[in-house]
Design a protein around this motif. Structure first.
Motif, PDB file in Angstrom:
ATOM      1  N   LYS A  89       0.832  -1.202   0.000  1.00  0.00           N
ATOM      2  CA  LYS A  89       0.000   0.000   0.000  1.00  0.00           C
ATOM      3  C   LYS A  89       0.870   1.258   0.000  1.00  0.00           C
ATOM      4  CE  LYS A  89      -4.229   1.743   2.171  1.00  0.00           C
ATOM      5  NZ  LYS A  89      -5.234   1.505   3.231  1.00  0.00           N
ATOM      6  N   LEU A  90       1.940   1.258   0.782  1.00  0.00           N
ATOM      7  CA  LEU A  90       2.859   2.401   0.806  1.00  0.00           C
ATOM      8  C   LEU A  90       3.468   2.619  -0.570  1.00  0.00           C
ATOM      9  CD1 LEU A  90       4.702   1.704   4.189  1.00  0.00           C
ATOM     10  CD2 LEU A  90       3.069   3.543   3.749  1.00  0.00           C
ATOM     11  N   ASP A  91       3.896   1.521  -1.201  1.00  0.00           N
ATOM     12  CA  ASP A  91       4.475   1.622  -2.537  1.00  0.00           C
ATOM     13  C   ASP A  91       3.455   2.142  -3.545  1.00  0.00           C
ATOM     14  OD1 ASP A  91       6.907   0.698  -1.656  1.00  0.00           O
ATOM     15  OD2 ASP A  91       6.595  -1.369  -2.320  1.00  0.00           O
ATOM     16  N   THR A  92       2.210   1.682  -3.395  1.00  0.00           N
ATOM     17  CA  THR A  92       1.160   2.067  -4.336  1.00  0.00           C
ATOM     18  C   THR A  92       0.886   3.565  -4.293  1.00  0.00           C
ATOM     19  OG1 THR A  92       0.117  -0.111  -4.121  1.00  0.00           O
ATOM     20  CG2 THR A  92      -1.240   1.677  -5.009  1.00  0.00           C
TER      21      THR A  92
ATOM     22  N   ALA B 174      -0.235   9.121   7.264  1.00  0.00           N
ATOM     23  CA  ALA B 174      -0.718   9.354   5.902  1.00  0.00           C
ATOM     24  C   ALA B 174      -2.230   9.163   5.813  1.00  0.00           C
ATOM     25  CB  ALA B 174      -0.013   8.410   4.936  1.00  0.00           C
ATOM     26  N   TRP B 175      -2.869   9.990   5.002  1.00  0.00           N
ATOM     27  CA  TRP B 175      -4.319  10.014   4.912  1.00  0.00           C
ATOM     28  C   TRP B 175      -4.915   8.705   4.400  1.00  0.00           C
ATOM     29  CZ3 TRP B 175      -6.256   9.120   0.041  1.00  0.00           C
ATOM     30  CH2 TRP B 175      -5.358   9.305  -1.026  1.00  0.00           C
ATOM     31  N   PHE B 176      -4.151   7.936   3.628  1.00  0.00           N
ATOM     32  CA  PHE B 176      -4.703   6.726   3.027  1.00  0.00           C
ATOM     33  C   PHE B 176      -4.575   5.493   3.927  1.00  0.00           C
ATOM     34  CE2 PHE B 176      -0.331   7.322   1.509  1.00  0.00           C
ATOM     35  CZ  PHE B 176       0.266   6.136   1.893  1.00  0.00           C
ATOM     36  N   LEU B 177      -3.964   5.652   5.112  1.00  0.00           N
ATOM     37  CA  LEU B 177      -3.787   4.529   6.022  1.00  0.00           C
ATOM     38  C   LEU B 177      -4.979   4.378   6.960  1.00  0.00           C
ATOM     39  CD1 LEU B 177      -0.041   5.063   7.061  1.00  0.00           C
ATOM     40  CD2 LEU B 177      -0.912   3.435   5.379  1.00  0.00           C
ATOM     41  N   THR B 178      -5.341   3.142   7.249  1.00  0.00           N
ATOM     42  CA  THR B 178      -6.371   2.881   8.251  1.00  0.00           C
ATOM     43  C   THR B 178      -5.755   3.047   9.634  1.00  0.00           C
ATOM     44  OG1 THR B 178      -5.867   0.522   8.395  1.00  0.00           O
ATOM     45  CG2 THR B 178      -7.442   1.206   6.694  1.00  0.00           C
ATOM     46  N   GLU B 179      -6.587   3.036  10.677  1.00  0.00           N
ATOM     47  CA  GLU B 179      -6.067   3.165  12.032  1.00  0.00           C
ATOM     48  C   GLU B 179      -5.142   2.007  12.387  1.00  0.00           C
ATOM     49  OE1 GLU B 179      -6.325   5.761  14.021  1.00  0.00           O
ATOM     50  OE2 GLU B 179      -7.355   6.716  12.337  1.00  0.00           O
ATOM     51  N   GLU B 180      -5.482   0.817  11.946  1.00  0.00           N
ATOM     52  CA  GLU B 180      -4.621  -0.341  12.201  1.00  0.00           C
ATOM     53  C   GLU B 180      -3.281  -0.184  11.495  1.00  0.00           C
ATOM     54  OE1 GLU B 180      -4.543  -5.219  11.626  1.00  0.00           O
ATOM     55  OE2 GLU B 180      -6.314  -4.060  11.024  1.00  0.00           O
ATOM     56  N   GLU B 181      -3.312   0.321  10.267  1.00  0.00           N
ATOM     57  CA  GLU B 181      -2.070   0.515   9.503  1.00  0.00           C
ATOM     58  C   GLU B 181      -1.222   1.622  10.110  1.00  0.00           C
ATOM     59  OE1 GLU B 181      -3.701  -0.950   5.134  1.00  0.00           O
ATOM     60  OE2 GLU B 181      -3.944   1.135   5.774  1.00  0.00           O
ATOM     61  N   LYS B 182      -1.860   2.668  10.637  1.00  0.00           N
ATOM     62  CA  LYS B 182      -1.111   3.722  11.315  1.00  0.00           C
ATOM     63  C   LYS B 182      -0.418   3.169  12.560  1.00  0.00           C
ATOM     64  CE  LYS B 182      -3.962   7.603   9.711  1.00  0.00           C
ATOM     65  NZ  LYS B 182      -4.904   8.685  10.099  1.00  0.00           N
ATOM     66  N   ALA B 183      -1.098   2.257  13.260  1.00  0.00           N
ATOM     67  CA  ALA B 183      -0.485   1.630  14.428  1.00  0.00           C
ATOM     68  C   ALA B 183       0.722   0.794  14.006  1.00  0.00           C
ATOM     69  CB  ALA B 183      -1.507   0.759  15.147  1.00  0.00           C
ATOM     70  N   MET B 184       0.607   0.100  12.888  1.00  0.00           N
ATOM     71  CA  MET B 184       1.733  -0.679  12.370  1.00  0.00           C
ATOM     72  C   MET B 184       2.892   0.228  11.987  1.00  0.00           C
ATOM     73  SD  MET B 184      -0.308  -3.466  10.019  1.00  0.00           S
ATOM     74  CE  MET B 184       1.194  -4.228   9.418  1.00  0.00           C
ATOM     75  N   MET B 185       2.579   1.386  11.416  1.00  0.00           N
ATOM     76  CA  MET B 185       3.626   2.344  11.052  1.00  0.00           C
ATOM     77  C   MET B 185       4.357   2.844  12.292  1.00  0.00           C
ATOM     78  SD  MET B 185       3.952   2.834   7.756  1.00  0.00           S
ATOM     79  CE  MET B 185       4.601   4.499   7.500  1.00  0.00           C
ATOM     80  N   LYS B 186       3.628   3.021  13.390  1.00  0.00           N
ATOM     81  CA  LYS B 186       4.252   3.439  14.644  1.00  0.00           C
ATOM     82  C   LYS B 186       5.222   2.370  15.139  1.00  0.00           C
ATOM     83  CE  LYS B 186       2.020   7.374  15.352  1.00  0.00           C
ATOM     84  NZ  LYS B 186       2.731   8.688  15.400  1.00  0.00           N
ATOM     85  N   VAL B 187       4.835   1.103  14.992  1.00  0.00           N
ATOM     86  CA  VAL B 187       5.712   0.008  15.409  1.00  0.00           C
ATOM     87  C   VAL B 187       6.964  -0.021  14.533  1.00  0.00           C
ATOM     88  CG1 VAL B 187       5.931  -2.504  15.619  1.00  0.00           C
ATOM     89  CG2 VAL B 187       3.825  -1.371  16.327  1.00  0.00           C
ATOM     90  N   ARG B 188       6.766   0.120  13.227  1.00  0.00           N
ATOM     91  CA  ARG B 188       7.914   0.142  12.308  1.00  0.00           C
ATOM     92  C   ARG B 188       8.838   1.318  12.631  1.00  0.00           C
ATOM     93  NH1 ARG B 188       8.011  -2.121   7.300  1.00  0.00           N
ATOM     94  NH2 ARG B 188       8.575  -0.148   6.313  1.00  0.00           N
ATOM     95  N   GLU B 189       8.239   2.448  12.996  1.00  0.00           N
ATOM     96  CA  GLU B 189       9.027   3.621  13.378  1.00  0.00           C
ATOM     97  C   GLU B 189       9.850   3.321  14.624  1.00  0.00           C
ATOM     98  OE1 GLU B 189       8.112   8.339  13.426  1.00  0.00           O
ATOM     99  OE2 GLU B 189       6.828   7.111  14.693  1.00  0.00           O
ATOM    100  N   ALA B 190       9.251   2.605  15.580  1.00  0.00           N
ATOM    101  CA  ALA B 190       9.976   2.226  16.791  1.00  0.00           C
ATOM    102  C   ALA B 190      11.077   1.229  16.477  1.00  0.00           C
ATOM    103  CB  ALA B 190       9.003   1.632  17.814  1.00  0.00           C
ATOM    104  N   GLN B 191      10.820   0.320  15.548  1.00  0.00           N
ATOM    105  CA  GLN B 191      11.807  -0.694  15.199  1.00  0.00           C
ATOM    106  C   GLN B 191      13.069  -0.090  14.598  1.00  0.00           C
ATOM    107  OE1 GLN B 191       9.560  -3.243  12.602  1.00  0.00           O
ATOM    108  NE2 GLN B 191       8.830  -4.551  14.280  1.00  0.00           N
TER     109      GLN B 191
END
Length: 489
Positions: free
Chosen positions: A47-50, A240-257
């Motif tokens: 989705k990010l790539d898209t 990002a506006w196109f992310l769902t709440e679950e995907e935003k949470a995943m992005m936060k985890v990736r940011e922490a990683q």
């Protein structure tokens, strides 16, 4: 994302995707992070790539079109119309990089403060207008002026886009994404040749020469991209506006990683000084300089090289298309392997070998068919070299401002090659330019080898410190100097 928690630690197996920590310990208080479901993370990456990749590619494509179209109009009578001698035209090609190399590092460092959206939209607007105005120049002074403005604005694009990619992707995901930028240089060459071929047929319409329409139309296309940047690239990719709440949470985890890799968002002049004293920055800059001699010489003067082989100016425009496309496809293949294996230097070395053969074929008294085949071999080194080296630098500098400084300085060093390229490709049959390029490939192979052994040595020293075999007497121990940060070789 599962509820299971794991201790944060560095996994030396860089090929393992998704669930592993990308940069080791986050801080002393954060001892665990959630595990991401690998399949969910793959869907998130898709989705990010898209959403992000097409915008980033489109911006860089139009940018490189506006920079390199001077090569297309050279064979369409532009120098003669404005009274530019071969020497003055070469100066116009080179002068672009005078402002380009000066502004790269400042734009890179200021991106966070200005914000990606404001910086990239503003720069795109100004360089688009400069390109449009290029269609109305009537003398050499006007050409010099628009090229200086163009260089100063385009200087901020590539470093800023590189930094933006590091805000979205992990270390082992970046090679392919950086490859998309350099594929755009190949696409711009192919598309630029095709577009110029079509636009030049407008010669005489509205009382304008065909080369003027090339500048005007391509400049308007770039201008239309500015709103796309503003609305398409959020300042904070995790929201990002196109992310769902679950995907935003995943992005936060990736940011922490990858927090150790990204580092603090706060400006710190100390990180700039550390980067400026780092030998691997200057080794990378030297590699980029040699590789960029090929990139700027080849991408700007390929139509002229083909005309020298006996093809007409129109034939040169469309014959350059398959060469650029082939170079882009090869880069995607190399970048894919590089990300899968986390091997950088050896693949860069390997990609340069066909380039050496290609330039030798062009220089030798061979048939035009063989020389044309040589341009395809050259294209492998032309696009793989700068792109793979850029990724090699991206993944080996941390935290953010240290990496921002490194990217800006490396690009400034590398892009001085544009000044050289404009001077060595002056007159047909371009023996000096092609000979200089193959010589640069020979030199860069030695520098690549040196950089690989240096990074290998640094990894070895960290391993000794970790095992207690050697005392850690280093002054800087944070960011990429941390013992658990393993450099990609």
């Amino acid at each position: 994302m599962t509820a299971e928690q794991v201790n944060v630690g560095f996994d030396d197996d860089e090929k393992r995707p998704s669930s592993r920590d990308d940069s080791h310990e986050i801080d002393e208080s954060a001892t665990s992070i959630p595990i991401l479901d690998p399949n969910a993370e793959k869907r998130l990456l898709l989705k990010l790539d898209t959403y992000f990749v097409p915008i980033i590619m489109l911006v860089y494509l139009t940018c490189f079109l506006d920079r390199s179209n001077i090569g297309n109009v050279k064979v369409a009578g532009m120098p003669e119309d404005i009274g530019a001698s071969p020497k003055q035209f070469s100066t116009a090609v080179s002068i672009f990089y005078a402002t380009y190399v000066v502004f790269e590092a400042p734009w890179s460092i200021l991106m966070k403060r200005i914000t990606p959206r404001v910086l990239l939209t503003g720069l795109c607007t100004v360089w688009s207008l400069a390109t449009i105005f290029s269609g109305f120049i009537h003398n050499v002074a006007g050409l010099f002026a628009v090229r200086l403005v163009l260089g100063g604005c385009e200087a901020g694009l590539f470093p800023a886009l590189n930094l933006y990619l590091t805000m979205v992707y992990k270390r082992h995901e970046q090679g392919m994404r950086v490859s998309y930028l350099f594929v755009c240089t190949a696409i711009s060459g192919a598309f630029g040749g095709l577009l110029a071929y079509c636009i030049l047929k407008m010669d005489g319409i509205g009382g304008f020469a065909g080369w003027r329409w090339v500048f005007i139309i391509e400049g308007i296309c770039s201008f239309l991209i500015a709103p796309v940047i503003w609305f398409g690239l959020p300042n904070n990719p995790t929201e990002a506006w196109f992310l769902t709440e679950e995907e935003k949470a995943m992005m936060k985890v990736r940011e922490a990683q990858r927090a150790h890799y990204m580092g603090s968002e706060d400006f710190d002049s100390k990180e700039i000084r550390i980067a400026l004293k780092d030998p691997k920055l200057y080794l990378s800059g030297a590699i980029q300089f040699c590789q960029d001699i090929l990139l700027y010489g080849f991408s700007t003067f390929l139509p002229s090289i083909l005309v020298n082989m006996g093809y007409s100016s129109i034939q040169a425009q469309y014959l350059s298309i398959p060469v650029y496309i082939f170079g882009g496809i090869c880069f995607i293949a190399f970048a894919y392997v590089s990300d899968r294996t986390c091997v950088r230097g050896p693949l860069l070395f390997l990609a340069n070998i066909p380039g050496i053969v290609g330039y030798i074929l062009i220089l030798c008294p061979t048939s035009n068919g063989v020389k044309f085949f040589g341009t395809f071999l050259c294209a492998i080194a032309v696009y793989n070299g700068p792109g793979l080296n850029m990724t090699w630098l991206n993944v080996n500098f941390a935290p953010h401002y240290r990496r921002a400084t490194a990217i800006g300085v490396q690009q400034s060093i590398g892009n001085t090659a544009g000044i050289v390229a404009g001077q060595i490709y002056r007159t047909a049959p371009y023996v000096l330019g092609n000979a200089f390029s193959v010589g640069a490939l020979g030199v860069v192979q030695l520098i690549i080898t040196t950089n690989w052994f240096y990074l290998r040595y640094l990894n070895g020293e960290k391993k000794k410190i970790e095992s207690g075999e050697k005392e850690d007497t280093r002054k800087v121990k944070s960011g990429d100097r941390a013992t658990d940060f393993k450099y990609h070789l």
